[in-house]
Design a protein around this motif. Structure first.
Motif, PDB file in Angstrom:
ATOM      1  N   SER A  10       3.116   1.236  -5.379  1.00  0.00           N
ATOM      2  CA  SER A  10       4.004   0.733  -6.411  1.00  0.00           C
ATOM      3  C   SER A  10       4.738   1.925  -7.019  1.00  0.00           C
ATOM      4  N   TYR A  11       6.051   1.796  -7.164  1.00  0.00           N
ATOM      5  CA  TYR A  11       6.817   2.899  -7.743  1.00  0.00           C
ATOM      6  C   TYR A  11       6.596   3.020  -9.244  1.00  0.00           C
ATOM      7  N   ARG A  21       5.189  -4.543  -6.243  1.00  0.00           N
ATOM      8  CA  ARG A  21       4.820  -3.457  -5.343  1.00  0.00           C
ATOM      9  C   ARG A  21       5.769  -3.315  -4.164  1.00  0.00           C
ATOM     10  N   ALA A  22       5.984  -2.066  -3.779  1.00  0.00           N
ATOM     11  CA  ALA A  22       6.823  -1.806  -2.616  1.00  0.00           C
ATOM     12  C   ALA A  22       6.057  -2.111  -1.336  1.00  0.00           C
ATOM     13  N   SER A  47      10.814   2.358   4.186  1.00  0.00           N
ATOM     14  CA  SER A  47      10.910   3.791   3.906  1.00  0.00           C
ATOM     15  C   SER A  47       9.697   4.315   3.169  1.00  0.00           C
ATOM     16  N   THR A  48       9.160   3.486   2.274  1.00  0.00           N
ATOM     17  CA  THR A  48       7.934   3.868   1.569  1.00  0.00           C
ATOM     18  C   THR A  48       6.798   4.046   2.561  1.00  0.00           C
ATOM     19  N   LEU A  49       6.725   3.126   3.502  1.00  0.00           N
ATOM     20  CA  LEU A  49       5.668   3.198   4.509  1.00  0.00           C
ATOM     21  C   LEU A  49       5.804   4.482   5.330  1.00  0.00           C
ATOM     22  N   LEU A  56       4.001  12.274   2.996  1.00  0.00           N
ATOM     23  CA  LEU A  56       4.932  12.795   1.998  1.00  0.00           C
ATOM     24  C   LEU A  56       4.779  12.054   0.680  1.00  0.00           C
ATOM     25  N   GLN A  57       3.937  11.040   0.684  1.00  0.00           N
ATOM     26  CA  GLN A  57       3.738  10.193  -0.483  1.00  0.00           C
ATOM     27  C   GLN A  57       2.321   9.673  -0.389  1.00  0.00           C
ATOM     28  N   GLU A  58       1.642   9.633  -1.540  1.00  0.00           N
ATOM     29  CA  GLU A  58       0.287   9.110  -1.476  1.00  0.00           C
ATOM     30  C   GLU A  58       0.269   7.624  -1.787  1.00  0.00           C
TER      31      GLU A  58
END
Lengths: 553, 247
Positions: A10-11, A21-22, A47-49, A56-58
């Motif tokens: 979630s952003y 949630r994304a 893109s989030t995935l 690059l993102q947790e």
């Protein structure tokens, strides 16, 4: 190789409700050496995935395992030599100004000796077929070549798994085919490939083994590629014509192409339907030539053409054929250097107040027009052009509503911030911001580029409606399928000159001669194959025509 | 082009002797030349510098057309210097100061023209690295300059495209007084900033994905190797600078 276990993201950390949630509870696995596609429309969370899979993102919840180890426990360098990512815009991935320097960036970061770096650079450039551009500067590459360089820049890290995030969305069909060729080779040599995209292309379906469909942050379908086609329409993905035709062949026991060899087809019905033009001419272009300051060759050479009022003209041609330069002459963004342009039978305005009047009448939508939005609300954005054109308060309000209706956005959008809209909505708002000046003629440069099928249809239908209202539409496009099936006239350019101008049926042979088969519509490619063995078979580009043609026998 | 010279500051590979010099040698030489041209006293000295400049451009195999095109952005500054000196001092003075500035700028332009951006950044990195010991972000500064050289042409194209798009929406960018003009430029500046920030974001992400963690532990595909010819180049330019300073 990769295992995603109940990933959620979630952003907005404070508002961690499920709906916002994304990504929601996403689980899947990818085996070593497998090639899969993650399919989703704009805003599905793709893109989030990608960022989570690439470390690059947790993830907010759940975990992502690489070869059984939690991604957050893998050290930076190991992770970066395991997973490589190619993003959508090559310009944002290339860090050095020279081709070799950029390809070397990853192994330099790994601290490898210079001999090893050079060997990897040579190998990677070879693989992406850019060896001949070795010593060039990046700015001298085409868009497709830049994306191949970005790919080489990831390969030099010697990654085991490649993630492509809409990596071909900005490329023309030929650029896409070239990337696909490289990917097939990589897959053959054992690379794991995860391709994140908004649509599957016929050129890669036979190589992709599995498909995962993402919608609103959730996986709604996953399975083998051949099973996907049965469900694709229900999942909201258009079936490429090639598959619809294959399906038809299969269900009718047609053995392609032998079946057609001796078939007696009455093609008169399809042969060159000539459209008589009974509308006045809007633009007449006579012997137009244009050269840029910095360039040696003329971008436009003795170009002549007519653009008819109330018709939709598609301008097609390879990159560098002068399409954009020509269109920017039509509202005097480029001044005529030699030759003449008549607009409604009068010489086109070149300076002073008349140019502003011209720009109100001839609207121009640039490539990726959403990048040119600057206002805080959609209302202000739409008001910009009509205000410049001197509309009064009443006319202004009316024009804003007109533009909004044209593109099919609801009134509630007026008070929203253009930057907060989705990609497709932003494109529509940007087109509306040109339509709000109430032009008689609108020219669009690659209006469909990078959009998913839903928004592509919306724009095509909108332009058809605009044309049916008596306005003139000009589009520049690489999408020959859209050009042939939607527009009334086609103008083929090559090296800055007109090859042919006419109805789609009249120019179809010219299209085939001047543009690579990779860019042809599926139906045309298939009918051209049949035409080769049976000259009676017409060159068709429309699916319905094709089916009715073969079902008559 | 509404926004011209996209090729500004761009490397022009010709493989000449000048191109193959170590970037550090070129940086040192430029430093000597600049510090000697700047205090040049008369037209005679300046004409020798001009002759040297001509020799340099010839040796680099880069056409004058390109050199002058790249110097175009400073023409405004030179014109300003000329006019200022013309009114403040004299015509001779004005001619002298502006041509001195012109020669100086052309020497400076030769550096990026003959040195690949990454090499230039590596050279700066190497020269600045002693400062790193006292906390100066040497590698970061050099990287920044290298990236700027890569992205300036792109941002110029971007700016040009936005200007055109807003002009076709009827924007009047070239009318009114200075305040009106500045205000009229908002529709260009705002999208430009949005693009710059978005690009910066994506570039940072892509760099991280390619394993960039700053300067430490990084190696080079072409490590800088100081050769005899580099020492010679520096000594020659230092000598010329000293002689012409004392002359």
């Amino acid at each position: 190789m990769i295992e995603a276990c109940s990933l959620s993201f979630s952003y907005n950390h404070h508002n961690n409700n499920i709906a916002g949630r994304a990504l929601k509870d996403v689980s899947f696995f990818v085996d070593e050496g497998e090639r899969i596609a993650i399919l989703g429309h704009n805003g599905s969370g793709k893109s989030t995935l990608v960022k989570i899979l690439g470390g690059l993102q947790e993830a907010s919840e759940g975990q992502c395992l690489i070869n059984g180890v939690n991604i957050s426990e893998i050290n930076f360098r190991d992770l970066r030599t395991t997973i490589g990512i190619v993003f959508q815009d090559p310009e944002n991935q290339i860090v050095a100004a020279m081709v070799e320097d950029d390809a070397a960036f990853a192994p330099e970061n790994q601290g490898l000796p210079s001999g090893e770096i050079q060997a990897r650079v040579d190998d990677a450039l070879q693989r992406v077929n850019l060896m001949h551009k070795q010593g060039s500067s990046v700015s001298a590459l085409s868009g497709g070549e830049k994306q191949r360089l970005a790919l080489a820049g990831v390969l030099t890290a010697h990654v085991k798994c490649l993630i492509l995030d809409e990596a071909t969305a900005m490329l023309d069909p030929v650029g896409r085919l070239n990337i696909e060729r490289v990917l097939k080779e990589l897959h053959k040599s054992g690379m794991t490939i995860i391709q994140v995209t908004h649509q599957l292309e016929p050129e890669n379906f036979d190589d992709i083994q599995r498909v995962i469909v993402l919608s609103h942050g959730e996986i709604i379908w996953q399975g083998a590629t051949q099973d996907f086609w049965a469900d694709s329409e229900a999942l909201g993905f258009d079936l490429p014509d090639e598959f619809r035709i294959k399906k038809y062949f299969d269900s009718h026991n047609i053995n392609f192409p032998d079946y057609f060899a001796s078939l007696n087809i009455n093609s008169s019905h399809y042969a060159s339907r000539e459209d008589s033009i009974n509308t006045p001419v809007k633009f007449v272009i006579n012997n137009l030539s244009f050269k840029y300051d910095d360039e040696k060759l003329q971008t436009i050479k003795n170009l002549s053409a007519s653009i008819y009022s109330g018709q939709w003209l598609s301008i097609v041609g390879r990159t560098g054929s002068g399409k954009s330069t020509l269109v920017q002459h039509l509202n005097a963004l480029y001044k005529i250097q030699s030759g003449e342009i008549l607009f409604d039978s009068k010489p086109l305005a070149q300076k002073g107040k008349e140019v502003y009047e011209l720009r109100q009448k001839v609207g121009l939508v640039f490539q990726h027009p959403e990048d040119q939005l600057f206002s805080l609300t959609v209302r202000d954005e739409l008001a910009f052009a009509p205000k410049n054109a001197g509309f009064n308060k009443h006319e202004l309000d009316e024009a804003i509503l007109y533009a909004l209706e044209c593109v099919g956005l609801e009134k509630s959008f007026l008070d929203r911030n253009p930057l907060a809209l989705s990609g497709g909505e932003r494109r529509l708002a940007a087109i509306a911001s040109v339509l709000s000046a109430k032009p008689e003629c609108i020219a669009l440069d690659e209006p469909l580029a990078g959009l998913d099928a839903h928004y592509q249809h919306q724009i095509l239908n909108m332009l058809t409606k605009f044309k049916n209202d008596g306005k003139t539409v000009i589009t520049i496009t690489h999408d020959l399928n859209a050009a042939l099936n939607y527009s009334d006239r086609i103008l083929i350019l090559r090296d800055g000159s007109t090859i042919q101008e006419g109805s789609p049926d009249e120019v179809i042979k010219s299209v085939m001669q001047n543009l690579e088969s990779g860019a042809w519509p599926d139906v045309l490619r298939i009918s051209a194959k049949i035409h080769e063995i049976n000259k009676n078979f017409p060159l068709l580009y429309n699916y319905e025509d094709f089916i009715s043609c073969i079902s008559q026998v | 082009m509404y926004f011209t010279s996209i090729n500004l500051g761009q490397y022009v590979p010709t493989g000449s002797f000048i191109h193959r010099l170590d970037p550090r040698a070129k940086l040192f030489s430029l430093l000597f030349i600049v510090s000697a041209v700047f205090p040049a006293k008369n037209f005679f000295i300046l004409s020798i510098w001009t002759a040297l400049l001509i020799a340099l451009v010839w040796a680099s195999k880069i056409s004058w057309h390109i050199v002058l095109r790249d110097a175009r952005p400073v023409f405004f500054l030179i014109a300003f210097t000329f006019i200022f000196n013309l009114f403040a001092v004299s015509l001779t003075r004005a001619l002298f100061t502006s041509s001195r500035l012109f020669v100086l700028m052309l020497f400076a332009v030769m550096l990026p023209l003959t040195t690949a951006p990454l090499e230039l950044a590596d050279g700066l990195d190497a020269l600045l690295s002693p400062l790193g010991k006292i906390g100066f972000p040497a590698h970061e500064s050099a990287m920044m300059i290298g990236m700027a050289l890569r992205f300036i042409p792109l941002l110029m194209q971007e700016t040009d495209k936005i200007i055109r798009a807003q002009l076709s929406r009827g924007a009047r960018l070239d009318q009114g007084n200075i305040f009106q003009r500045v205000k009229a430029f908002f529709p260009v500046l705002i999208p430009l900033f949005i693009i710059i920030f978005r690009r910066a974001d994506e570039i940072a992400l892509a760099m991280e994905a390619r394993g960039y963690e700053g300067g430490s532990g990084r190696t080079r595909r072409r490590p800088l190797v100081w050769k005899v010819k580099d020492s010679l180049a520096v000594i020659v330019s230092a000598l010329i600078a000293v002689i012409l300073l004392l002359a």
